[in-house]
Motif scaffolding. Structure first.
Motif, mmCIF file in Angstrom:
data_model
loop_
_atom_site.group_PDB
_atom_site.id
_atom_site.type_symbol
_atom_site.label_atom_id
_atom_site.label_comp_id
_atom_site.label_asym_id
_atom_site.label_seq_id
_atom_site.Cartn_x
_atom_site.Cartn_y
_atom_site.Cartn_z
ATOM 1 N N LEU A 179 44.806 32.292 42.101
ATOM 2 C CA LEU A 179 44.529 31.008 41.449
ATOM 3 C C LEU A 179 45.595 29.959 41.784
ATOM 4 O O LEU A 179 45.282 28.781 41.955
ATOM 5 C CB LEU A 179 44.429 31.209 39.939
ATOM 6 C CG LEU A 179 43.257 32.072 39.462
ATOM 7 C CD1 LEU A 179 43.329 32.294 37.966
ATOM 8 C CD2 LEU A 179 41.927 31.431 39.848
ATOM 9 N N LYS A 195 37.550 37.056 32.948
ATOM 10 C CA LYS A 195 38.383 36.761 31.779
ATOM 11 C C LYS A 195 39.249 35.520 32.007
ATOM 12 O O LYS A 195 39.681 34.881 31.056
ATOM 13 C CB LYS A 195 39.272 37.956 31.426
ATOM 14 C CG LYS A 195 38.520 39.092 30.771
ATOM 15 C CD LYS A 195 39.428 40.242 30.417
ATOM 16 C CE LYS A 195 38.637 41.394 29.816
ATOM 17 N NZ LYS A 195 39.454 42.586 29.584
ATOM 18 N N GLN A 196 39.472 35.192 33.278
ATOM 19 C CA GLN A 196 40.236 33.992 33.647
ATOM 20 C C GLN A 196 39.307 32.814 33.968
ATOM 21 O O GLN A 196 39.710 31.851 34.624
ATOM 22 C CB GLN A 196 41.142 34.292 34.842
ATOM 23 C CG GLN A 196 42.208 35.323 34.573
ATOM 24 C CD GLN A 196 43.145 34.901 33.464
ATOM 25 O OE1 GLN A 196 43.545 33.749 33.368
ATOM 26 N NE2 GLN A 196 43.492 35.842 32.595
ATOM 27 N N GLN A 197 38.058 32.914 33.528
ATOM 28 C CA GLN A 197 37.054 31.865 33.717
ATOM 29 C C GLN A 197 36.709 31.625 35.195
ATOM 30 O O GLN A 197 36.361 30.511 35.591
ATOM 31 C CB GLN A 197 37.508 30.533 33.072
ATOM 32 C CG GLN A 197 37.961 30.644 31.630
ATOM 33 C CD GLN A 197 36.916 31.309 30.744
ATOM 34 O OE1 GLN A 197 35.763 30.936 30.750
ATOM 35 N NE2 GLN A 197 37.337 32.305 29.977
ATOM 36 N N ASP A 210 46.174 41.641 37.414
ATOM 37 C CA ASP A 210 46.473 40.353 36.782
ATOM 38 C C ASP A 210 47.422 39.522 37.632
ATOM 39 O O ASP A 210 47.261 38.299 37.761
ATOM 40 C CB ASP A 210 47.069 40.571 35.384
ATOM 41 C CG ASP A 210 46.055 41.122 34.390
ATOM 42 O OD1 ASP A 210 44.832 40.971 34.621
ATOM 43 O OD2 ASP A 210 46.485 41.710 33.369
ATOM 44 N N LYS A 258 38.262 41.236 35.361
ATOM 45 C CA LYS A 258 39.546 40.546 35.195
ATOM 46 C C LYS A 258 39.425 39.070 35.596
ATOM 47 O O LYS A 258 39.955 38.193 34.914
ATOM 48 C CB LYS A 258 40.633 41.219 36.036
ATOM 49 C CG LYS A 258 40.978 42.626 35.603
ATOM 50 C CD LYS A 258 42.026 42.563 34.553
ATOM 51 C CE LYS A 258 42.637 43.912 34.248
ATOM 52 N NZ LYS A 258 43.568 43.786 33.137
ATOM 53 N N LEU A 259 38.732 38.798 36.702
ATOM 54 C CA LEU A 259 38.529 37.411 37.134
ATOM 55 C C LEU A 259 37.743 36.620 36.096
ATOM 56 O O LEU A 259 38.100 35.483 35.769
ATOM 57 C CB LEU A 259 37.774 37.377 38.469
ATOM 58 C CG LEU A 259 38.563 37.656 39.734
ATOM 59 C CD1 LEU A 259 37.616 37.865 40.911
ATOM 60 C CD2 LEU A 259 39.532 36.520 40.038
ATOM 61 N N ILE A 293 45.448 38.117 40.592
ATOM 62 C CA ILE A 293 44.595 36.997 40.178
ATOM 63 C C ILE A 293 45.425 35.741 39.959
ATOM 64 O O ILE A 293 45.048 34.646 40.402
ATOM 65 C CB ILE A 293 43.782 37.366 38.928
ATOM 66 C CG1 ILE A 293 42.732 38.419 39.296
ATOM 67 C CG2 ILE A 293 43.136 36.137 38.290
ATOM 68 C CD1 ILE A 293 42.065 39.097 38.124
ATOM 69 N N ALA A 294 46.574 35.862 39.315
ATOM 70 C CA ALA A 294 47.443 34.698 39.100
ATOM 71 C C ALA A 294 47.853 34.090 40.433
ATOM 72 O O ALA A 294 47.867 32.856 40.589
ATOM 73 C CB ALA A 294 48.674 35.102 38.288
#
Length: 192
Positions: free
Chosen positions: A188, A31-33, A181, A28-29, A184-185
């Protein structure tokens, strides 16, 4: 952006619930670069102690360098008797030297980094672990954002269960994607 997952499973080999959930989160991380490394603590030679360097052959100084270079630090642990694993406790003990520096008036090497918590188990204990780790990460200058924990408590993860890696991944993907998700948001958003 870099992340390090401190994997506190006690298993060196075989299917580990915590390792699989960490790999799920790593995907998942990425996928968020976010570049993500999982450090399998039980496979490292981390000497006991409360200082940054405990002598020759100690893997901790190199691990601490990776934490210092990362913006996100994730503590991943199974539940054992209502608490986190001995591998995560070892990390807390070794990071105590960072806290010593803060008490001496030095800035934290980890200030401004965002922390998260991943927990696996088959029964109660997640809230206690989140409380303990949250208290510790706050004391060493990490930021623990709201919604920055991912706990999976499910009987398919009990000790001795024969749940496959594939079944675990399916469970996590089907039921915990939105939580991951969101976590992770938040990580970040709060990392500096």
């Amino acid at each position: 952006m870099k992340a390090v997952i401190l994997l506190g499973t006690l298993k060196k080999e075989g299917v580990s619930n915590t390792a699989v959930l960490s790999a799920f989160f790593q995907q998942k991380l990425e996928k968020q670069q976010v570049e993500c490394e999982i450090i399998h603590l039980v496979k490292e030679r981390i000497l006991p102690g409360t200082y940054t360097n405990m002598g020759e052959g100690d893997a901790w100084p190199a691990i601490l360098d990776k934490l210092t270079a990362a913006q996100l630090i994730i503590f991943a642990t199974p539940i054992w008797w209502g608490g986190h694993s001995s591998e995560i406790q070892k990390v807390i003990e070794r990071l105590d030297h960072v806290h010593d520096g803060i008490l001496a008036g030095q800035p934290s090497k980890l200030a401004g980094k965002a922390a998260g918590i991943i927990i696996t188990g088959d029964s109660d204990g997640a809230q206690h672990i989140i409380g303990n780790i949250s208290n510790f990460v706050n004391a060493i200058g990490l930021v623990l954002p709201p919604y920055a924990s991912l706990s999976v408590l499910w009987e398919g993860q009990k000790k001795g269960a024969s749940t496959t890696r594939e079944a675990l991944m399916q469970k996590y993907e089907a039921e915990y994607s939105k939580t991951a998700d969101t976590m992770i948001a938040q990580l970040l958003k709060y990392a500096h």
